[in-house]
Design a protein around this motif. Sequence first.
Motif, PDB file in Angstrom:
ATOM      1  N   GLY A 102       0.806  -1.219   0.000  1.00  0.00           N
ATOM      2  CA  GLY A 102       0.000   0.000   0.000  1.00  0.00           C
ATOM      3  C   GLY A 102       0.834   1.262   0.000  1.00  0.00           C
ATOM      4  O   GLY A 102       0.534   2.225  -0.715  1.00  0.00           O
ATOM      5  N   SER A 103       1.895   1.282   0.803  1.00  0.00           N
ATOM      6  CA  SER A 103       2.744   2.469   0.866  1.00  0.00           C
ATOM      7  C   SER A 103       3.523   2.655  -0.433  1.00  0.00           C
ATOM      8  O   SER A 103       3.638   3.779  -0.949  1.00  0.00           O
ATOM      9  CB  SER A 103       3.718   2.347   2.042  1.00  0.00           C
ATOM     10  N   LEU A 104       4.071   1.555  -0.975  1.00  0.00           N
ATOM     11  CA  LEU A 104       4.776   1.656  -2.250  1.00  0.00           C
ATOM     12  C   LEU A 104       3.828   2.105  -3.360  1.00  0.00           C
ATOM     13  O   LEU A 104       4.194   2.938  -4.204  1.00  0.00           O
ATOM     14  CB  LEU A 104       5.394   0.308  -2.611  1.00  0.00           C
ATOM     15  N   GLY A 105       2.616   1.549  -3.347  1.00  0.00           N
ATOM     16  CA  GLY A 105       1.646   1.960  -4.358  1.00  0.00           C
ATOM     17  C   GLY A 105       1.290   3.431  -4.249  1.00  0.00           C
ATOM     18  O   GLY A 105       1.199   4.136  -5.262  1.00  0.00           O
ATOM     19  N   SER A 106       1.103   3.922  -3.017  1.00  0.00           N
ATOM     20  CA  SER A 106       0.797   5.344  -2.830  1.00  0.00           C
ATOM     21  C   SER A 106       1.947   6.213  -3.313  1.00  0.00           C
ATOM     22  O   SER A 106       1.734   7.257  -3.962  1.00  0.00           O
ATOM     23  CB  SER A 106       0.503   5.616  -1.354  1.00  0.00           C
ATOM     24  N   ALA A 107       3.179   5.807  -2.988  1.00  0.00           N
ATOM     25  CA  ALA A 107       4.341   6.576  -3.442  1.00  0.00           C
ATOM     26  C   ALA A 107       4.440   6.573  -4.959  1.00  0.00           C
ATOM     27  O   ALA A 107       4.769   7.608  -5.575  1.00  0.00           O
ATOM     28  CB  ALA A 107       5.610   6.008  -2.819  1.00  0.00           C
ATOM     29  N   LYS A 108       4.160   5.433  -5.601  1.00  0.00           N
ATOM     30  CA  LYS A 108       4.216   5.370  -7.057  1.00  0.00           C
ATOM     31  C   LYS A 108       3.137   6.262  -7.677  1.00  0.00           C
ATOM     32  O   LYS A 108       3.372   6.918  -8.700  1.00  0.00           O
ATOM     33  CB  LYS A 108       4.030   3.926  -7.523  1.00  0.00           C
ATOM     34  N   ILE A 109       1.957   6.272  -7.077  1.00  0.00           N
ATOM     35  CA  ILE A 109       0.883   7.128  -7.594  1.00  0.00           C
ATOM     36  C   ILE A 109       1.264   8.596  -7.471  1.00  0.00           C
ATOM     37  O   ILE A 109       1.081   9.392  -8.410  1.00  0.00           O
ATOM     38  CB  ILE A 109      -0.430   6.823  -6.860  1.00  0.00           C
ATOM     39  N   LEU A 110       1.810   8.985  -6.318  1.00  0.00           N
ATOM     40  CA  LEU A 110       2.253  10.372  -6.141  1.00  0.00           C
ATOM     41  C   LEU A 110       3.383  10.718  -7.107  1.00  0.00           C
ATOM     42  O   LEU A 110       3.457  11.849  -7.602  1.00  0.00           O
ATOM     43  CB  LEU A 110       2.703  10.590  -4.693  1.00  0.00           C
ATOM     44  N   GLU A 111       4.226   9.758  -7.387  1.00  0.00           N
ATOM     45  CA  GLU A 111       5.303  10.003  -8.353  1.00  0.00           C
ATOM     46  C   GLU A 111       4.736  10.159  -9.752  1.00  0.00           C
ATOM     47  O   GLU A 111       5.188  11.014 -10.526  1.00  0.00           O
ATOM     48  CB  GLU A 111       6.295   8.843  -8.305  1.00  0.00           C
ATOM     49  N   GLY A 112       3.749   9.340 -10.109  1.00  0.00           N
ATOM     50  CA  GLY A 112       3.138   9.455 -11.422  1.00  0.00           C
ATOM     51  C   GLY A 112       2.388  10.756 -11.605  1.00  0.00           C
ATOM     52  O   GLY A 112       2.250  11.245 -12.731  1.00  0.00           O
ATOM     53  N   LEU A 113       1.883  11.311 -10.510  1.00  0.00           N
ATOM     54  CA  LEU A 113       1.173  12.600 -10.561  1.00  0.00           C
ATOM     55  C   LEU A 113       2.128  13.778 -10.413  1.00  0.00           C
ATOM     56  O   LEU A 113       1.662  14.917 -10.311  1.00  0.00           O
ATOM     57  CB  LEU A 113       0.111  12.649  -9.462  1.00  0.00           C
ATOM     58  N   ASP A 114       3.431  13.530 -10.373  1.00  0.00           N
ATOM     59  CA  ASP A 114       4.475  14.552 -10.233  1.00  0.00           C
ATOM     60  C   ASP A 114       4.401  15.303  -8.905  1.00  0.00           C
ATOM     61  O   ASP A 114       4.963  16.396  -8.773  1.00  0.00           O
ATOM     62  CB  ASP A 114       4.403  15.563 -11.391  1.00  0.00           C
ATOM     63  N   ILE A 115       3.687  14.734  -7.913  1.00  0.00           N
ATOM     64  CA  ILE A 115       3.700  15.333  -6.574  1.00  0.00           C
ATOM     65  C   ILE A 115       5.031  15.030  -5.900  1.00  0.00           C
ATOM     66  O   ILE A 115       5.582  15.846  -5.162  1.00  0.00           O
ATOM     67  CB  ILE A 115       2.509  14.803  -5.755  1.00  0.00           C
ATOM     68  N   ILE A 116       5.534  13.823  -6.148  1.00  0.00           N
ATOM     69  CA  ILE A 116       6.876  13.457  -5.702  1.00  0.00           C
ATOM     70  C   ILE A 116       7.776  13.422  -6.934  1.00  0.00           C
ATOM     71  O   ILE A 116       7.534  12.649  -7.869  1.00  0.00           O
ATOM     72  CB  ILE A 116       6.884  12.085  -4.992  1.00  0.00           C
TER      73      ILE A 116
ATOM     74  N   ARG B 152      12.722  10.425  -4.969  1.00  0.00           N
ATOM     75  CA  ARG B 152      12.402   9.007  -4.862  1.00  0.00           C
ATOM     76  C   ARG B 152      13.110   8.377  -3.670  1.00  0.00           C
ATOM     77  O   ARG B 152      12.546   7.564  -2.943  1.00  0.00           O
ATOM     78  CB  ARG B 152      12.780   8.263  -6.142  1.00  0.00           C
ATOM     79  N   LYS B 153      14.361   8.737  -3.476  1.00  0.00           N
ATOM     80  CA  LYS B 153      15.114   8.164  -2.360  1.00  0.00           C
ATOM     81  C   LYS B 153      14.496   8.576  -1.033  1.00  0.00           C
ATOM     82  O   LYS B 153      14.362   7.737  -0.117  1.00  0.00           O
ATOM     83  CB  LYS B 153      16.571   8.633  -2.425  1.00  0.00           C
ATOM     84  N   ASP B 154      14.104   9.852  -0.911  1.00  0.00           N
ATOM     85  CA  ASP B 154      13.482  10.305   0.334  1.00  0.00           C
ATOM     86  C   ASP B 154      12.150   9.604   0.578  1.00  0.00           C
ATOM     87  O   ASP B 154      11.775   9.360   1.729  1.00  0.00           O
ATOM     88  CB  ASP B 154      13.271  11.821   0.294  1.00  0.00           C
ATOM     89  N   ALA B 155      11.436   9.288  -0.496  1.00  0.00           N
ATOM     90  CA  ALA B 155      10.109   8.689  -0.352  1.00  0.00           C
ATOM     91  C   ALA B 155      10.173   7.199  -0.040  1.00  0.00           C
ATOM     92  O   ALA B 155       9.309   6.681   0.676  1.00  0.00           O
ATOM     93  CB  ALA B 155       9.292   8.925  -1.627  1.00  0.00           C
ATOM     94  N   LEU B 156      11.177   6.489  -0.563  1.00  0.00           N
ATOM     95  CA  LEU B 156      11.173   5.037  -0.487  1.00  0.00           C
ATOM     96  C   LEU B 156      12.154   4.454   0.520  1.00  0.00           C
ATOM     97  O   LEU B 156      11.935   3.353   1.026  1.00  0.00           O
ATOM     98  CB  LEU B 156      11.467   4.451  -1.874  1.00  0.00           C
ATOM     99  N   LEU B 157      13.252   5.145   0.787  1.00  0.00           N
ATOM    100  CA  LEU B 157      14.293   4.562   1.633  1.00  0.00           C
ATOM    101  C   LEU B 157      13.804   4.198   3.036  1.00  0.00           C
ATOM    102  O   LEU B 157      14.127   3.099   3.520  1.00  0.00           O
ATOM    103  CB  LEU B 157      15.495   5.517   1.716  1.00  0.00           C
ATOM    104  N   PRO B 158      13.051   5.057   3.744  1.00  0.00           N
ATOM    105  CA  PRO B 158      12.609   4.654   5.100  1.00  0.00           C
ATOM    106  C   PRO B 158      11.812   3.356   5.104  1.00  0.00           C
ATOM    107  O   PRO B 158      12.015   2.489   5.966  1.00  0.00           O
ATOM    108  CB  PRO B 158      11.756   5.847   5.560  1.00  0.00           C
ATOM    109  N   GLY B 159      10.916   3.195   4.133  1.00  0.00           N
ATOM    110  CA  GLY B 159      10.123   1.980   4.090  1.00  0.00           C
ATOM    111  C   GLY B 159      10.942   0.756   3.766  1.00  0.00           C
ATOM    112  O   GLY B 159      10.753  -0.319   4.361  1.00  0.00           O
ATOM    113  N   TYR B 160      11.877   0.879   2.820  1.00  0.00           N
ATOM    114  CA  TYR B 160      12.725  -0.252   2.469  1.00  0.00           C
ATOM    115  C   TYR B 160      13.569  -0.701   3.660  1.00  0.00           C
ATOM    116  O   TYR B 160      13.737  -1.907   3.893  1.00  0.00           O
ATOM    117  CB  TYR B 160      13.629   0.115   1.296  1.00  0.00           C
TER     118      TYR B 160
END
Length: 912
Positions: free
Chosen positions: A85-99, A104-112
């Motif tokens: 769910g979190s990865l999907g939300s981040a990908k959606i925000l990235e696709g919408l150019d919000i992220i 990308r590193k700031d958005a994904l590294l904590p979860g990974y």
Amino acid sequence: MGRTGAVTLPVGPRVQGMTGVVLGSLVLAAHNFSLDLTVASPNSLVTGTVLVITGLMQFSAGARLLHLPCPTLTTLYLCLSVLWGSLGSAKILEGLDIISSDARKDALLPGYVVFLAITLSLAIAGVKQHTLTGLVSFLLGFSMVMEIVALFYPAARWGAACYQTLPVLLGLYYVVGLSVSYCKEGDFSFPGLREESRKDGGEEQIVENDVLTFGFAMNMLPTCAVALFFIGAIDDVHPATPWMALGGLAQLLVSVVSFRREDVFHGTGFSLSVTLWLGLTYGFLSNVWGKTESAPPVLASSVLVLFFFIFFLLSFTKTISDVVYNLCFAIFVLSLPTTGLNSTYLGVSSILLLTVSLYCTFALSMNPGFRKTLVPVGRSVLPEESLRELFSRCRCKNVDQPASSIAGQSPSSDTILGYSKYASADTLGFLSNAVTALAVALLSTGDKSLVLPWVIVPGGVIQFVAGTISFSRGKTFESTAFLVYSMMWLLWGSVRYSGVYRGSEGLGVAAGAASFLLFNLFVIFLSVVINKAWLVLSVVFEVVCVLFLLDSLGVQTSQYFELAVMCVFGAVCVYCFCVHLLNGMCGEEVMSLGSPLLTLGRGRRDRGGEQGCVMADARKANGVKQIAELLKDGGICGMPTDTVYVLVAACNRPAAVERAYRTKKQAEERPMSIWISQLNQLEPARQEFGPLLWDFMKEVWPSSISLVIKRGPWLDRFGLGDSARYIGTPESIAIRIPDCTVATHLIDLVGPIAVTSANPSGEADTTHHSQVLAKLGDNVDGVLCDGPSPENVASTVVNCTKIDEGNLGFFRVGIVPKSRVLDIFDSVRQRQGGNIAATNQQNGDVRQPNGVANGRLYSGRTSDVTMGIANTGFESDDEQSTDEPPEVAVVPIEEQTSGSSIENLLGFDTKL
């Protein structure tokens, strides 16, 4: 949780969860193979949407396994639902150019990083019990390593995609293997799967609340983001908000399940962390629309620190790890409003909290998996018995304390009026009110937009959960109050945030505020008979409703007056929270909420000055013991059974038997029956029953079948004395061993009991202990509370007065069908006939045994001539009719199979 014995896990949730693993890993692998980091990623929206759907499917699988003894597998599925769910939300925000791609590193590294630690912990624990799932977890963790490397070296995404195909292949093997085994009904299993099914059954019996692993794991998501920002691994915390948001929502599930596990301490504690994480999520997201605030309001943060400090003190009754965890949480919250994200205090406190959460997650994963304490969590410094004794010495003795408020029992004000598998959630409701009120207190001096998370989340969402749990427990007043207050805070927070507060819609808002004011008047009226604390709370809330109404009408009120009202309301809520939390942990009333101003007393009979009806919990051995003591003292009590509720008295207390008989209105023609818990209680009088009846009783009990047998000298052994005339008729008596663990355990403690239905004659059967109170509460000494009856149908009553002559009839066909009774009778007759025939042949007697004609056994099929013809006189469970019992001859097989069978003559099927 007390689970013992072998348990076979259902295939459906396991297949569903592993399908989520396959789908999520496959989507990520395909995304990494097709990803071009030099241009915008148009497939991020599709990838994100599929991952969110996969997360929901994975969450459903984990939730379906929560009631089963497989914490490792359940935690894995629930954690992966948050990952997808979190990865999907981040990908959606990235696709919408919000992220942006740079973030990308700031958005994904904590979860990974967090899920790397979680999957490796579960892999070690899983290999011990689930070889394949442990290996799948290990492969998922290794793919997290490759994803982390790919964030710093983009070319490594190809390697990440390759390694993500490994969980896909192993997961497919798992899914196909379980599906084939299910289709073959367990006759065939793939290698590695049979061992898992065998070991899951007796797994992790030392876990009391198996969802805590998931709760501590979710704490690592937000704290890891802050910690990585502090050490410079990421440049911004705000893109990591999807991890923080879903981690907070996941802990709301942990809170609810903890209450279901009757763990009030952790259930309330995790709801507090939900408030913090969702509030911080809103603060971080406010950066999107130009806000710079990320910390909670000062006063709201202060009350959070207060609550975490309370949990820190009470955690000394738990484990050392709980003590350290709550202390670190209090330090973390304390550093939020006074320092920025760059503060050393916040960074250090986040690292401490992250470390403690990681340790607790690892310990709660390892210890159940290996069924021994591999990772120490420490013992309790202050046992709950010592805490109870401490408060017992400090409190003042209340001479007017109700009889039900004795050691080991919940106070009468907290009586469980409805059956529920949840613990009391009053602590949750008061905590939510306190946080909300103190957050609103400084609303006029702070950013009004920040009222949204600190009013909507605790006051609206979490208090709504508290209200629904109270509703499931049958606590009508508490559930009504919490739900009304929840809607009030939702409305107030929404309109203040939306800007329609003083616009054209202000009149509609004022109408809503006026309706809440009227609703709360009803709550005040009811609180008069609850306790003083609720009365003060509801009165102060009425002032809050008035302030809301005046504010919506544009009437200016003093800022300091509003501050004072909110602080008083919050203080009362804090006190009520502490009282309920301490009472729940100690198991008795160590702190008081005050006696009610008006007592709606029941006009009780004179029994030593006792007042009120004792409400004992049937799920607790101490509750059964309490009702047993009342029965031994000559009381009469309501009791759950395998059918409907009944009113009982000890047979060796003749006065109580007579009192129970006369308690029922118009009961003169409804004699009582006798219940026993074991057939050997009739062993001294075995010869009086005859071998056929004895074997029939032995075969048919325990069950929901009452047998009407001949009255005889054996009845004198029960100590009924003169009250024997109230049992049965002059010719016969109904007797039964109920198929109910609670009922038989109570009879073991008391001895044989006299039973009648727990309702006035002519009324419907009593199917809930609250109905016992409503119908007979003024006349009974106690009720053993077990919620709704398992069945709404009374027992089957069989006439056995002429069983030795081969005659069997039915006074009433209840929950057990007639065909089942006749089948049992057939088997007993055949066994008796075989034994008699063997004895006769050995003695040279060529006579046929009873029931045998022309060398063949009669089928034993009988018909009830009274069914559908006349009222038998049974109005409810186990009441014996005074009508003449049906005398039905046994019909040979040849007659039954003929076209003129007795079924056709009577017009109904006796096999129904």
